[in-house]
Design an enzyme around this catalytic site. Structure first.
Site, PDB file in Angstrom:
ATOM      1  CD1 TRP A  85      -1.932  -2.807   2.272  1.00  0.00           C
ATOM      2  CD2 TRP A  85      -3.061  -1.616  -0.157  1.00  0.00           C
ATOM      3  NE1 TRP A  85      -2.794  -3.648   0.939  1.00  0.00           N
ATOM      4  CE2 TRP A  85      -3.237  -2.865   0.115  1.00  0.00           C
ATOM      5  CE3 TRP A  85      -3.132  -1.291  -0.993  1.00  0.00           C
ATOM      6  CZ2 TRP A  85      -3.886  -3.105  -0.645  1.00  0.00           C
ATOM      7  CZ3 TRP A  85      -4.768  -1.629  -1.558  1.00  0.00           C
ATOM      8  CH2 TRP A  85      -4.701  -2.445  -1.930  1.00  0.00           C
ATOM      9  CG  ASP A  90      -3.457   3.647   4.297  1.00  0.00           C
ATOM     10  OD1 ASP A  90      -4.521   3.231   4.713  1.00  0.00           O
ATOM     11  OD2 ASP A  90      -2.974   3.271   3.315  1.00  0.00           O
ATOM     12  CE  LYS A 100      -8.698  -3.493   5.148  1.00  0.00           C
ATOM     13  NZ  LYS A 100      -7.945  -4.342   4.096  1.00  0.00           N
TER      14      LYS A 100
END
Length: 365
Positions: A106, A176, A200
């Site tokens: 990511w 992030d 999540k």
């Protein structure tokens, strides 16, 4: 299936498990929300009934994460992946550079998106080890003139997580936190901007939370498309266009659940206990199982491991599936197994997996 009745042991990396009580409440309220004669999905986002849901969710998140008035809390769409572009579009100016700390897939995606908008470089990287560790704080090198420093707080694919964050002084720190937001207390005031896809720990997919320091809004580029300006969302209380109303309602209910189950401290303790069950099964297996991540970089959210032999690993995953464990296959770039033990994954599911790992080892040693 298992002792939970029709509910599986859900270890999916995302979208992931939601608290059963939240789903049941949504089910009860689905057709007639608070006497409105409509579902929450059918309410106008301009109605007082919906606005109360919206504002309460923001207030709950502020309270649980101790977010001060120096910050705006926004709900935007497009997931963490849109934030990869939105951050540099707003803050990467032609005369500055941005520093990215590389800890996994990511981070790489965020870095390659930022390259489209200006000058970026890597402030530190653990790619040489296939991202087994989080770089130490003294490995992180950036310039005082940088537009910002960007990091990914938890790496779902590789199973690593930051324990403490770099102090970047006057350089804005952007994170992030899609896969570990609200899993433990963090000092929000270390960051200029935090973003996180909800799917999540916060709720269903479709909502992205942005926590942004108000002074950043002054610095932001105004010559970009309207929907990609943080300032527009802040000025309109995230109601500039139709927000994902049902997702925000569920996010609010998840935050209520966190509050009702003891708040962030209780949740942190539970997450540590859950992860310990599985890491102990790995560490006490004499090499039958072995982890991908270095011990001092291990994630409490995504527990990545291998079985000592490839044929046994296939057998392990096949048998686990039969026992009602879902989502244990590792990401293709790491292989092996991954148990994602996000906030709503119950302790019992982690205990059952730990017991299954021990009995599988005994049967196959």
């Amino acid at each position: 299936m298992n002792h939970q009745g029709t509910r599986t042991y859900n270890f999916n990396a995302g979208p992931s498990a939601l608290p059963l009580t939240v789903l049941e409440k949504a089910q009860q309220e689905l057709i007639d929300f608070r006497g409105s004669g409509m579902s929450v999905m059918e309410l106008s986002h301009r109605s007082a009934t919906y606005e109360e849901v919206h504002n309460q969710a923001i207030a709950n998140l502020r309270k649980l994460m101790s977010i001060s008035d120096e910050y705006e809390v926004l709900f935007v769409q497009g997931g963490g992946s849109t934030q990869f572009a939105m951050v540099p579009m707003n803050f990467l100016t032609p005369e500055k550079k941005a520093a990215y700390i590389m800890t996994g897939a990511w981070s790489e995606k965020a870095f390659s998106e930022a390259k489209l908008f200006g000058q970026v470089y890597q402030a530190a990287s653990s790619k040489d080890s296939n991202y087994r560790y989080i770089p130490s704080l003294d490995e992180v090198k950036f310039e005082a003139s940088d537009a910002y420093v960007h990091l990914t707080s938890n790496n779902t694919i590789f199973g690593t997580q930051w324990r403490e964050f770099p102090n970047t002084g006057d350089v804005p720190l952007i994170a992030d936190m899609s896969s570990d937001i609200l899993s433990k207390p963090i000092a929000v005031n270390k960051f200029a901007l935090i973003y996180a896809g909800a799917q999540k720990n916060l709720g269903p997919s479709g909502v992205t939370v942005v926590i942004i320091r108000k002074d950043m809004l002054e610095l932001a580029n105004k010559n970009i498309p309207t929907m990609l300006q943080y300032g527009i969302h802040a000025k309109n209380n995230s109601l500039y266009n139709t927000p994902p109303t049902f997702g925000i309602y569920l996010l609010g209910e998840v935050l209520n659940w966190v509050e009702e189950t003891g708040g962030l401290d209780a949740l942190t303790k539970r997450n540590e206990e859950k992860a310990k069950l599985i890491y102990d099964a790995i560490d006490q297996s004499n090499g039958f199982y072995y982890g991908h991540a270095d011990v001092n970089s291990r994630s409490l959210m995504n527990l990545t491991f291998r079985v000592k032999d490839e044929e046994l690993e296939k057998k392990f995953l096949a048998e686990a599936k039969k026992e009602g464990f879902v989502g244990l296959n590792g990401h293709r770039s790491v292989g092996g197994c991954r148990a994602s033990a996000y906030n709503a994954v119950p302790y019992e599911a982690c205990k059952a997996l730990s017991q299954f790992m021990v009995s599988f080892q005994q049967a196959n040693s």
